[in-house]
Design an enzyme around this catalytic site. Sequence first.
Site, PDB file in Angstrom:
ATOM      1  N   ARG A 117       6.062   5.530  -5.878  1.00  0.00           N
ATOM      2  CA  ARG A 117       4.991   5.068  -5.009  1.00  0.00           C
ATOM      3  C   ARG A 117       5.240   5.527  -3.572  1.00  0.00           C
ATOM      4  O   ARG A 117       6.367   5.613  -3.115  1.00  0.00           O
ATOM      5  CB  ARG A 117       4.913   3.533  -5.084  1.00  0.00           C
ATOM      6  CG  ARG A 117       3.625   2.942  -4.561  1.00  0.00           C
ATOM      7  CD  ARG A 117       3.474   1.509  -5.052  1.00  0.00           C
ATOM      8  NE  ARG A 117       2.284   0.872  -4.514  1.00  0.00           N
ATOM      9  CZ  ARG A 117       2.302  -0.101  -3.615  1.00  0.00           C
ATOM     10  NH1 ARG A 117       3.460  -0.526  -3.145  1.00  0.00           N
ATOM     11  NH2 ARG A 117       1.194  -0.651  -3.185  1.00  0.00           N
ATOM     12  N   LYS A 182      15.927  -3.613  -9.999  1.00  0.00           N
ATOM     13  CA  LYS A 182      14.827  -2.785 -10.473  1.00  0.00           C
ATOM     14  C   LYS A 182      15.212  -2.022 -11.736  1.00  0.00           C
ATOM     15  O   LYS A 182      16.228  -1.344 -11.789  1.00  0.00           O
ATOM     16  CB  LYS A 182      14.395  -1.800  -9.384  1.00  0.00           C
ATOM     17  CG  LYS A 182      13.182  -0.956  -9.789  1.00  0.00           C
ATOM     18  CD  LYS A 182      12.666  -0.120  -8.628  1.00  0.00           C
ATOM     19  CE  LYS A 182      11.482   0.735  -9.054  1.00  0.00           C
ATOM     20  NZ  LYS A 182      10.903   1.498  -7.929  1.00  0.00           N
ATOM     21  N   ARG A 317      15.236 -10.745   0.151  1.00  0.00           N
ATOM     22  CA  ARG A 317      16.635 -10.512   0.461  1.00  0.00           C
ATOM     23  C   ARG A 317      17.457 -11.726   0.088  1.00  0.00           C
ATOM     24  O   ARG A 317      16.926 -12.822  -0.064  1.00  0.00           O
ATOM     25  CB  ARG A 317      16.807 -10.174   1.938  1.00  0.00           C
ATOM     26  CG  ARG A 317      16.225  -8.812   2.284  1.00  0.00           C
ATOM     27  CD  ARG A 317      16.446  -8.448   3.733  1.00  0.00           C
ATOM     28  NE  ARG A 317      16.097  -7.064   3.976  1.00  0.00           N
ATOM     29  CZ  ARG A 317      14.845  -6.657   4.178  1.00  0.00           C
ATOM     30  NH1 ARG A 317      13.843  -7.504   4.152  1.00  0.00           N
ATOM     31  NH2 ARG A 317      14.583  -5.372   4.373  1.00  0.00           N
TER      32      ARG A 317
END
Length: 322
Positions: A117, A182, A317
């Site tokens: 992306r 991820k 975070r």
Amino acid sequence: MKDHSVKLRLLKMLSDGHFHSGEALGELLGMSRAAISKHIQGIQQWGMDIHRVQGKGYQLARPLMMLDEHRIRSQVTNPVELHPIIDSTNQYLLDNSHMISSGTVCIAEYQNKGRGRRGRHWVSPFGSNLYFSMYWRLDAGMAAAMGLSLVIGVAIVEALEEMGLNGIKLKWPNDLYYQDRKLAGILVEMSGQAGGAAHLVIGIGMNLIMQDENIAIDQPWTSLSQVLGQEYIDRNQLVIKLIQALNRSLENYEQHGMQEFVERWNRLDNFLGRRVHLIIGPNKITGIERGIDQSGGVLLETPEGIKSYLGGEISLRKGDDE
């Protein structure tokens, strides 16, 4: 186009994970040991880890299961193209959308110019990940494609669940996560004219057997082999399951829109009920994530109430959700 046939034949010979001498490989391919050594160096530039041991020869660091176009085609109705080496599976389908049928799939072992992306580079070593794109013609037009990456995400996770892989979650709007790391990314690119059909290319990049030295991204990541606790992954079966799941979900989306997917998405939302930042350009909005709405927007509970946002990226975070 550069001829990679010798390197691909070498990889097929080495894919059993055993040692093969340079002399034996050279005899099979009709070339010198020096030529074999040069081709091995080229394969290493694709991100493949190959050991060389004096007196024993060459060995892949791990056995390699290469993609099998015939096997995949035998299990799906979609046209499937396997390109061992390609610049980008997404770009290939974008360039050829005028001459292929809806549902056409392009897969590759290695991408020279894989992208994510916002044009980010997607690390694409040979045989280590899933590089997958599907072309889909959406007759309802480009406006109807809003939220499509959410539908794709749901389809992928449900396909993995069918294969017995649980615990995979979704990050709005286009990533798959496992334990806050991820696992995969989705890139939907489209073209079309107002009032006409939308031509969509759905790209999926998934870490399968990723090694630390092969990756350089600025976020925590994981791979399917780490999720499973094993290196063997049937990549062909994974492709088959993804194609079947995407067909079902895209047909459902065409008929019913987002309403069929909101609850399914929220079940898989990695950040549901957690404090997150939504980054929209230079702006940062902080709130409690409350899933998605019927338009595919992410819902954030802020001091001003619950609001829906259609753009931006979620950032979390350490400590933000405490």
